[in-house]
Motif scaffolding. Structure first.
Motif, PDB file in Angstrom:
ATOM      1  N   VAL B  42       0.855  -1.176   0.000  1.00 49.56           N
ATOM      2  CA  VAL B  42       0.000   0.000   0.000  1.00 49.56           C
ATOM      3  C   VAL B  42       0.892   1.226   0.000  1.00 49.56           C
ATOM      4  CG1 VAL B  42      -1.761   1.292   1.239  1.00 49.56           C
ATOM      5  CG2 VAL B  42      -1.802  -1.221   1.268  1.00 49.56           C
ATOM      6  N   THR B  43       0.712   2.074  -0.994  1.00 46.61           N
ATOM      7  CA  THR B  43       1.455   3.328  -1.051  1.00 46.61           C
ATOM      8  C   THR B  43       0.493   4.457  -0.724  1.00 46.61           C
ATOM      9  OG1 THR B  43       2.889   2.435  -2.772  1.00 46.61           O
ATOM     10  CG2 THR B  43       2.847   4.835  -2.504  1.00 46.61           C
ATOM     11  N   ALA B  44       0.844   5.259   0.267  1.00 48.95           N
ATOM     12  CA  ALA B  44      -0.017   6.390   0.630  1.00 48.95           C
ATOM     13  C   ALA B  44       0.544   7.668   0.040  1.00 48.95           C
ATOM     14  CB  ALA B  44      -0.108   6.518   2.147  1.00 48.95           C
ATOM     15  N   LEU B  45      -0.359   8.524  -0.441  1.00 58.28           N
ATOM     16  CA  LEU B  45       0.051   9.846  -0.906  1.00 58.28           C
ATOM     17  C   LEU B  45      -0.548  10.864   0.050  1.00 58.28           C
ATOM     18  CD1 LEU B  45      -0.690   9.392  -4.724  1.00 58.28           C
ATOM     19  CD2 LEU B  45       1.413   8.867  -3.484  1.00 58.28           C
ATOM     20  N   ILE B  46       0.300  11.667   0.662  1.00 61.25           N
ATOM     21  CA  ILE B  46      -0.199  12.684   1.583  1.00 61.25           C
ATOM     22  C   ILE B  46       0.262  14.053   1.118  1.00 61.25           C
ATOM     23  CG2 ILE B  46      -0.233  11.104   3.560  1.00 61.25           C
ATOM     24  CD1 ILE B  46       2.376  12.470   4.513  1.00 61.25           C
ATOM     25  N   GLY B  47      -0.359  15.067   1.712  1.00 56.74           N
ATOM     26  CA  GLY B  47      -0.005  16.432   1.348  1.00 56.74           C
ATOM     27  C   GLY B  47      -1.224  17.316   1.485  1.00 56.74           C
ATOM     28  N   PRO B  48      -0.997  18.619   1.594  1.00 57.46           N
ATOM     29  CA  PRO B  48      -2.130  19.530   1.778  1.00 57.46           C
ATOM     30  C   PRO B  48      -3.044  19.542   0.560  1.00 57.46           C
ATOM     31  CG  PRO B  48      -0.080  20.764   1.467  1.00 57.46           C
ATOM     32  CD  PRO B  48       0.290  19.325   1.589  1.00 57.46           C
ATOM     33  N   SER B  49      -4.243  20.019   0.761  1.00 56.95           N
ATOM     34  CA  SER B  49      -5.228  20.145  -0.312  1.00 56.95           C
ATOM     35  C   SER B  49      -4.666  20.904  -1.496  1.00 56.95           C
ATOM     36  CB  SER B  49      -6.396  20.961   0.198  1.00 56.95           C
ATOM     37  OG  SER B  49      -7.451  20.189   0.446  1.00 56.95           O
ATOM     38  N   GLY B  50      -4.948  20.427  -2.673  1.00 54.49           N
ATOM     39  CA  GLY B  50      -4.540  21.174  -3.864  1.00 54.49           C
ATOM     40  C   GLY B  50      -3.101  20.947  -4.274  1.00 54.49           C
ATOM     41  N   ILE B 249      13.495  15.456   5.047  1.00 60.16           N
ATOM     42  CA  ILE B 249      13.322  16.824   4.573  1.00 60.16           C
ATOM     43  C   ILE B 249      12.474  17.628   5.548  1.00 60.16           C
ATOM     44  CG2 ILE B 249      12.345  18.201   2.694  1.00 60.16           C
ATOM     45  CD1 ILE B 249      13.254  15.932   0.814  1.00 60.16           C
ATOM     46  N   LYS B 250      12.901  18.837   5.778  1.00 64.67           N
ATOM     47  CA  LYS B 250      12.267  19.701   6.762  1.00 64.67           C
ATOM     48  C   LYS B 250      10.770  19.920   6.488  1.00 64.67           C
ATOM     49  CE  LYS B 250      12.712  23.074  10.050  1.00 64.67           C
ATOM     50  NZ  LYS B 250      11.461  23.718   9.866  1.00 64.67           N
ATOM     51  N   ARG B 251      10.451  20.150   5.207  1.00 60.21           N
ATOM     52  CA  ARG B 251       9.051  20.446   4.872  1.00 60.21           C
ATOM     53  C   ARG B 251       8.139  19.257   5.158  1.00 60.21           C
ATOM     54  NH1 ARG B 251       9.626  22.610  -1.093  1.00 60.21           N
ATOM     55  NH2 ARG B 251      11.448  21.285  -0.928  1.00 60.21           N
ATOM     56  N   THR B 252       8.678  18.050   4.987  1.00 52.70           N
ATOM     57  CA  THR B 252       7.902  16.861   5.320  1.00 52.70           C
ATOM     58  C   THR B 252       7.619  16.846   6.821  1.00 52.70           C
ATOM     59  OG1 THR B 252       9.210  15.717   3.637  1.00 52.70           O
ATOM     60  CG2 THR B 252       7.774  14.371   5.022  1.00 52.70           C
ATOM     61  N   GLU B 253       8.652  17.091   7.558  1.00 53.11           N
ATOM     62  CA  GLU B 253       8.504  17.086   9.007  1.00 53.11           C
ATOM     63  C   GLU B 253       7.501  18.145   9.453  1.00 53.11           C
ATOM     64  OE1 GLU B 253      12.204  17.456  11.062  1.00 53.11           O
ATOM     65  OE2 GLU B 253      11.230  17.705  13.014  1.00 53.11           O
ATOM     66  N   ASP B 254       7.617  19.330   8.876  1.00 57.52           N
ATOM     67  CA  ASP B 254       6.687  20.404   9.220  1.00 57.52           C
ATOM     68  C   ASP B 254       5.245  19.980   8.955  1.00 57.52           C
ATOM     69  OD1 ASP B 254       8.720  21.985   9.963  1.00 57.52           O
ATOM     70  OD2 ASP B 254       8.715  23.269   8.180  1.00 57.52           O
ATOM     71  N   TYR B 255       5.053  19.324   7.834  1.00 63.69           N
ATOM     72  CA  TYR B 255       3.687  18.919   7.490  1.00 63.69           C
ATOM     73  C   TYR B 255       3.180  17.847   8.448  1.00 63.69           C
ATOM     74  CZ  TYR B 255      -0.344  17.197   4.979  1.00 63.69           C
ATOM     75  OH  TYR B 255      -1.607  16.816   4.656  1.00 63.69           O
ATOM     76  N   ILE B 256       4.038  16.884   8.696  1.00 61.15           N
ATOM     77  CA  ILE B 256       3.615  15.754   9.524  1.00 61.15           C
ATOM     78  C   ILE B 256       3.372  16.169  10.965  1.00 61.15           C
ATOM     79  CG2 ILE B 256       4.572  13.673  10.603  1.00 61.15           C
ATOM     80  CD1 ILE B 256       5.694  13.147   7.687  1.00 61.15           C
ATOM     81  N   THR B 257       4.148  17.108  11.434  1.00 58.59           N
ATOM     82  CA  THR B 257       3.950  17.558  12.804  1.00 58.59           C
ATOM     83  C   THR B 257       2.873  18.633  12.872  1.00 58.59           C
ATOM     84  OG1 THR B 257       5.765  19.097  12.470  1.00 58.59           O
ATOM     85  CG2 THR B 257       6.286  17.023  13.585  1.00 58.59           C
ATOM     86  N   GLY B 258       2.242  18.898  11.726  1.00 56.02           N
ATOM     87  CA  GLY B 258       1.077  19.773  11.747  1.00 56.02           C
ATOM     88  C   GLY B 258       1.425  21.246  11.759  1.00 56.02           C
ATOM     89  N   ARG B 259       2.616  21.586  11.294  1.00 55.33           N
ATOM     90  CA  ARG B 259       2.964  23.001  11.311  1.00 55.33           C
ATOM     91  C   ARG B 259       2.352  23.761  10.140  1.00 55.33           C
ATOM     92  NH1 ARG B 259       8.950  22.827  13.250  1.00 55.33           N
ATOM     93  NH2 ARG B 259       8.176  20.891  14.121  1.00 55.33           N
ATOM     94  N   PHE B 260       1.942  23.047   9.102  1.00 51.80           N
ATOM     95  CA  PHE B 260       1.105  23.689   8.077  1.00 51.80           C
ATOM     96  C   PHE B 260       0.270  22.630   7.375  1.00 51.80           C
ATOM     97  CE2 PHE B 260       4.780  22.358   5.691  1.00 51.80           C
ATOM     98  CZ  PHE B 260       4.256  21.925   4.483  1.00 51.80           C
TER      99      PHE B 260
END
Ligand SMILES: Nc1ncnc2c1ncn2[C@@H]1O[C@H](COP(=O)(O)OP(=O)(O)O)[C@@H](O)[C@H]1O
Ligand SMILES: [Mg+2]
Lengths: 282, 261
Positions: B42-50, B249-260
């Motif tokens: 199972v491959t998950a794709l995550i990321g903000p809307s849009g 990568i920092k941006r991944t971490e930011d996203y996963i920890t809910g910073r944006f």
């Protein structure tokens, strides 16, 4: 200052009066028709051809003629109209050609019916050599109805959620399979309703058939599409303007029969729609 | 940890994209996306809307073809063959790569006819065969017991969670190899969601699954690999556990920890 509630009451009151005023003419026309025409509706009137220059006898050939014209109109307009709508909605991308079709449809819808009659005479009666015939009349009425059928069918198809199309395509269906098995069944009740209402209107038209199909008098029933026919709207027109000494009762009787045929078609439309809606929900 | 258990990293690439760009008219929705999709995982794709998750998913079964004005560059491979080659019929491709949409979208037909739809359009006519496919698919989608007594009732009468499993059964009925799911649980309640996640787990042994989700716990629970998307780019791809515990990568971490997002 009027209170809010009073304003609301006044508003509703005004709407009720307007509604009533809109209903009055309809009810009075139908009431008057029945009042005068009902006594004319004898068995003989409904099953016999006219006699003595239309002043006696029945209207049977006109009833059959109108029904035949209606069936012909359906055969011409339904496949063509639904096909065009399917092309416009399901296949074509917006381009010059589809814009042209749409403009043509809008303009055709505004053309007076007598113009269709003249066109039908020029095109079908004379150029194609069909003569004054059932075929020429049905083609003319079919074209007359086409804009209504196309636009209602288009609306009906557009109302089908895209999620159904996507689901079907994603299962490996072709566009045609998707249209045929998913989209059309969903849209069909609305398409048929629109079509029947449109064809019902056409059934009552005089101008398009007076040059293309209808004759004042023939005792013969049509036995091929090349035959000319009597038809109720034209019969009404003829006995009210061209034939002296027809009793008002007979004219109203014929009008009543025409109204009943159109009304029955509308009823069929409603029944089809309700039935199909229910069937899908079960 | 899954990688340490060793199984999945070695799986072959069932699908793969290479330098994939996608444009909607003038707008570039995917930028240079390269991503492997390993078989029976199972491959998950995550990321903000849009950020292009749905767009990416639709490139895998060519459902973007249906949208006016899309243009694509780069490669998408299925079993090492490009699915955008001129010789490839999208209709045949979509039989192999099935799709489950965000909102459950059963057809307004009976449960049976919904499941039999795919097999029928692909030419199965025999009643016995169809019965068998319908039952097997519904069983595989963990829905059989709930609907076996009402197969000929409208599918629209099912609950949202049941409808979503019905839709999965409908996909299974055409015997795909890959199943794409676009936020399949976003319209479901927690219990239905849990059932769906169980189902995804079971399906993995026979199918390759790609799931878009905006729910990070869900990605962590159901997936073996995760790709993080941002503004049309694939920022980071790794074993799910790594993405969620030690992203590079920092941006991944930011996203996963809910910073944006
Ligand atoms: N049919 C379309 N036409 C034009 N732009 C689109 C279309 N679909 C999506 N987009 C745009 O592409 C970007 C990615 O969208 P999408 O793939 O739906 O993102 P996600 O699924 O990650 O929320 C968004 O900016 C969106 O507005
Ligand atoms: Mg999306």
């Amino acid at each position: 200052m009027m209170s809010k509630r009073l304003k609301e009451k006044a508003g509703f009151g005004a709407l009720a009066v307007l509604t009533f005023m809109a209903v009055v003419p309809v009810v009075s026309i139908i009431g008057y028709l029945i009042w005068i025409g009902w006594p004319a509706l004898t068995w003989e009137f409904l099953t016999q051809p006219p006699r003595k220059f239309l002043t006696e006898g029945g209207i049977f050939p006109a009833i059959i003629g109108t029904m035949a014209l209606t069936v012909g109109t359906i055969l011409v307009a339904l496949p063509l109209g639904i096909g065009t709508a399917i092309y416009l909605v399901e296949y074509s991308r917006e381009n010059f050609f589809t814009k042209l079709i749409r403009i043509a449809i809008i303009n055709l819808a505004g053309v007076p019916s007598v113009v269709y009659g003249l066109f039908g005479m020029g095109m079908f009666v004379l150029t194609l050599g069909l003569g004054r015939s059932l075929a020429a009349g049905a083609l003319t009425l079919g074209i007359l109805t086409l804009p209504i059928i196309i636009s209602t069918a288009e609306e009906a198809l557009l109302a089908v959620p895209d999620s159904y199309r996507y689901a079907s395509l994603a299962l490996g269906a072709t566009r045609w399979q998707t249209v045929r098995r998913v989209v059309l069944p969903v849209a069909l009740p609305s398409i048929l309703t629109g079509a029947i209402l449109g064809i019902g209107r056409a059934a009552g038209e005089t101008a398009p058939i007076m040059f293309t199909a209808a004759v004042v008098y023939t005792p013969r029933l049509p036995d091929s599409v090349y035959d000319q026919v009597m038809a109720l709207p034209y019969h009404l027109y003829a006995i009210s303007t061209e034939v002296p000494n027809v009793s008002q009762q007979m004219a109203f009787g014929a009008a009543l029969v025409l109204l009943a045929i159109v009304g029955a078609m509308n009823l069929v439309a409603v029944v089809i729609r309700t039935k199909m809606r229910l069937k899908r929900m079960r | 940890m899954k990688m340490l258990k060793g199984g999945y990293m070695g799986n072959k690439n069932k699908m793969e994209t290479r330098n994939l760009n996608l444009y909607y008219k003038g707008f570039q929705a995917l930028i240079n996306v390269s991503l492997p999709i390993k078989e029976n995982t199972v491959t998950a794709l995550i990321g903000p809307s849009g950020c292009g998750k749905s767009t990416f998913l639709r490139t895998l079964n060519r459902m973007n073809d249906v949208i006016d004005g899309t243009r694509i560059e780069g490669e998408v491979l299925l079993d090492n063959d490009s699915i955008y080659d001129v010789g490839v019929d999208p209709v045949v491709l979509r039989k192999k790569v099935g799709m489950v949409f965000q909102r459950p979208n059963p057809f307004p037909m009976s449960i049976y006819d919904n499941i039999a739809y795919g097999p029928r359009i692909h030419g199965h006519k025999k009643k016995d065969t169809l019965n068998e496919i319908v039952e097997n698919s519904l069983r595989a989608a963990a829905l059989w017991d709930e609907v076996k007594d009402r197969l000929h009732k409208s599918a629209l009468g099912l609950s949202g969670g049941q409808q979503q499993r019905l839709v999965i059964a409908r996909v299974l009925a055409v015997d795909p190899q890959v199943i794409l799911m676009d936020e399949p649980a976003s319209a479901l309640d927690p219990i239905s969601t849990a059932k769906l996640e169980d189902l995804i787990h079971q399906l993995k042994s026979n199918y390759t699954i790609v799931i878009v989700t905006h729910n990070m716990q869900q990605a962590a629970r159901v997936s073996d690999f995760t790709g993080f998307f941002l503004n049309g780019e694939m920022i980071e791809y790794d074993v799910t556990n790594t993405i969620f515990t030690a992203p590079r990568i920092k941006r991944t971490e930011d996203y996963i920890t809910g910073r944006f997002g």
